[in-house]
Design a protein around this motif. Structure first.
Motif, mmCIF file in Angstrom:
data_model
loop_
_atom_site.group_PDB
_atom_site.id
_atom_site.type_symbol
_atom_site.label_atom_id
_atom_site.label_comp_id
_atom_site.label_asym_id
_atom_site.label_seq_id
_atom_site.Cartn_x
_atom_site.Cartn_y
_atom_site.Cartn_z
ATOM 1 N N GLY A 197 57.693 -1.201 -37.780
ATOM 2 C CA GLY A 197 58.150 -2.224 -38.694
ATOM 3 C C GLY A 197 58.458 -3.537 -37.981
ATOM 4 N N GLU A 198 59.072 -4.446 -38.699
ATOM 5 C CA GLU A 198 59.421 -5.758 -38.159
ATOM 6 C C GLU A 198 60.882 -5.825 -37.709
ATOM 7 O OE1 GLU A 198 58.297 -8.558 -41.188
ATOM 8 O OE2 GLU A 198 56.402 -7.516 -41.505
ATOM 9 N N ALA A 199 61.713 -4.924 -38.213
ATOM 10 C CA ALA A 199 63.109 -4.822 -37.799
ATOM 11 C C ALA A 199 63.580 -3.428 -38.174
ATOM 12 C CB ALA A 199 63.972 -5.883 -38.487
ATOM 13 N N LEU A 254 54.344 2.725 -45.876
ATOM 14 C CA LEU A 254 54.736 1.469 -46.505
ATOM 15 C C LEU A 254 53.768 0.347 -46.122
ATOM 16 C CD1 LEU A 254 56.691 -0.154 -48.206
ATOM 17 C CD2 LEU A 254 58.194 -0.367 -46.215
ATOM 18 N N GLN A 255 53.389 0.303 -44.867
ATOM 19 C CA GLN A 255 52.434 -0.716 -44.431
ATOM 20 C C GLN A 255 51.086 -0.533 -45.123
ATOM 21 O OE1 GLN A 255 52.784 0.111 -40.238
ATOM 22 N NE2 GLN A 255 54.104 -1.666 -39.875
ATOM 23 N N GLU A 256 50.672 0.699 -45.317
ATOM 24 C CA GLU A 256 49.397 0.979 -45.977
ATOM 25 C C GLU A 256 49.399 0.475 -47.418
ATOM 26 O OE1 GLU A 256 46.420 2.631 -45.061
ATOM 27 O OE2 GLU A 256 47.114 2.256 -43.023
ATOM 28 N N VAL A 257 50.449 0.802 -48.161
ATOM 29 C CA VAL A 257 50.459 0.412 -49.574
ATOM 30 C C VAL A 257 50.609 -1.103 -49.730
ATOM 31 C CG1 VAL A 257 51.364 2.647 -50.313
ATOM 32 C CG2 VAL A 257 52.959 0.790 -49.844
ATOM 33 N N LEU A 258 51.343 -1.750 -48.838
ATOM 34 C CA LEU A 258 51.474 -3.205 -48.908
ATOM 35 C C LEU A 258 50.148 -3.892 -48.586
ATOM 36 C CD1 LEU A 258 54.984 -3.813 -47.285
ATOM 37 C CD2 LEU A 258 54.346 -4.144 -49.680
ATOM 38 N N ALA A 259 49.301 -3.206 -47.835
ATOM 39 C CA ALA A 259 47.975 -3.746 -47.522
ATOM 40 C C ALA A 259 46.958 -3.407 -48.610
ATOM 41 C CB ALA A 259 47.500 -3.207 -46.177
#
Length: 303
Positions: A197-199, A254-259
């Motif tokens: 993640g980013e944080a 989460l990264q997959e669905v946001l992409a």
């Protein structure tokens, strides 16, 4: 009636204008080296007044804005029992220790937020948009894992993560009174998470009473304006590897669905399905062979 100051000759105003402009530029340069907010605000005003400065202050093309999480995406981003592995299965209801040990009154006012947040599952605050929640039980050791994905206000989310980072210093140990009037000791230490993640922030919390002992992991990871959070707790020592695995796999989902992509099935789950298919095929082949063999034998005997 207010006395207005006498006007100065126009020539004097024209002479002072360059001096005032130079002073303003010196003030802007001085502020840019100090507080980030003040320098940025002054720089924006200067950029709007000068075409050249405006072009220099333009944001980099590499800066992107994360898409907003939808309700369908939030549900798709949840981890599953297969992701967790082991003896984890969908929950049958909230664990009783939540009311017994997390619902209490802290003797340090600033630490009440920690107890309340763990109990209500909202240490990151309330999502500003879509949200999805899932719960899992580990029947082997009585642990329970509660998992949440949501879309948040970015500034509020960053403030919550900053507060969590300081908890081990501000609320490393305190006393609380539970719902029965008993005294419990609460301890909180930092719990490192995988670099995803980013944080991210993690806590390891213990709640100790006269006859009870609760161990609880909390983890939160931010991706853009969205975040996942989870608690993994039980009345015995818990496996923190489960916490880290859920955070890592959950961040990937989460990264997959946001992409705009559908999260891939867990490799072990695919392997299990392939093994089941292979066993079925082997069973069919063995059945065919046995049937053919018995049929040929019976035919020879009759002949």
């Amino acid at each position: 009636m207010l006395n207005r100051p006498s006007r100065r000759p126009r020539r004097t105003v024209l002479v002072l204008a360059p001096a005032l402009a130079a002073a303003a530029l010196l003030t802007t340069a001085g502020c840019s080296g100090g507080d980030g907010g003040a320098g940025t605000a002054t720089g924006e005003r200067a950029a709007s007044a000068s075409p050249v400065a405006g072009r220099a202050a333009a944001p980099s093309p590499s800066v992107t804005v994360a898409p907003t999480l939808t309700e369908a995406q939030a549900k798709s981003a949840l981890v599953t029992a297969e992701d967790l592995g082991g003896d984890w299965e969908p929950t049958k209801g909230a664990a009783t220790w939540r009311d017994a040990l997390l619902k209490g009154k802290a003797d340090v006012g600033d630490c009440q937020r920690l107890l309340d947040g763990l109990y209500a599952e909202n240490l990151l605050g309330e999502p500003a948009g879509a949200r999805a929640v899932a719960g899992f039980d580990d029947a082997d050791d009585g642990a329970q894992l509660r998992y949440q994905v949501g879309a948040y206000d970015r500034a509020a989310l960053d403030a919550s993560l900053d507060w969590l980072r300081k908890v081990p210093d501000t609320c490393g140990q305190f006393t609380a009174t539970d719902v029965r009037g008993g005294q419990v000791t609460v301890q909180a230490v930092a719990a490192p998470l995988p670099g995803v993640g980013e944080a991210r922030e993690g806590l390891h919390v213990t709640v100790t009473g006269e006859t009870s002992y609760l161990t609880l992991d909390f983890a939160a990871v931010r991706v853009g304006d969205s975040a996942l959070s989870l608690t993994n707790g039980g009345l015995d020592d818990i496996d923190s590897d489960d916490t880290r695995q859920a955070a890592q796999l959950g961040t990937q989902r989460l990264q997959e669905v946001l992409a705009g992509r559908t999260p891939a099935a867990r490799p072990s789950a695919q392997s299990d399905g392939q093994r089941d298919g292979q066993r079925n095929e082997q069973g069919d082949e063995q059945g065919d062979e046995q049937g053919n063999g018995q049929g040929d034998g019976a035919g020879d005997e009759q002949g």
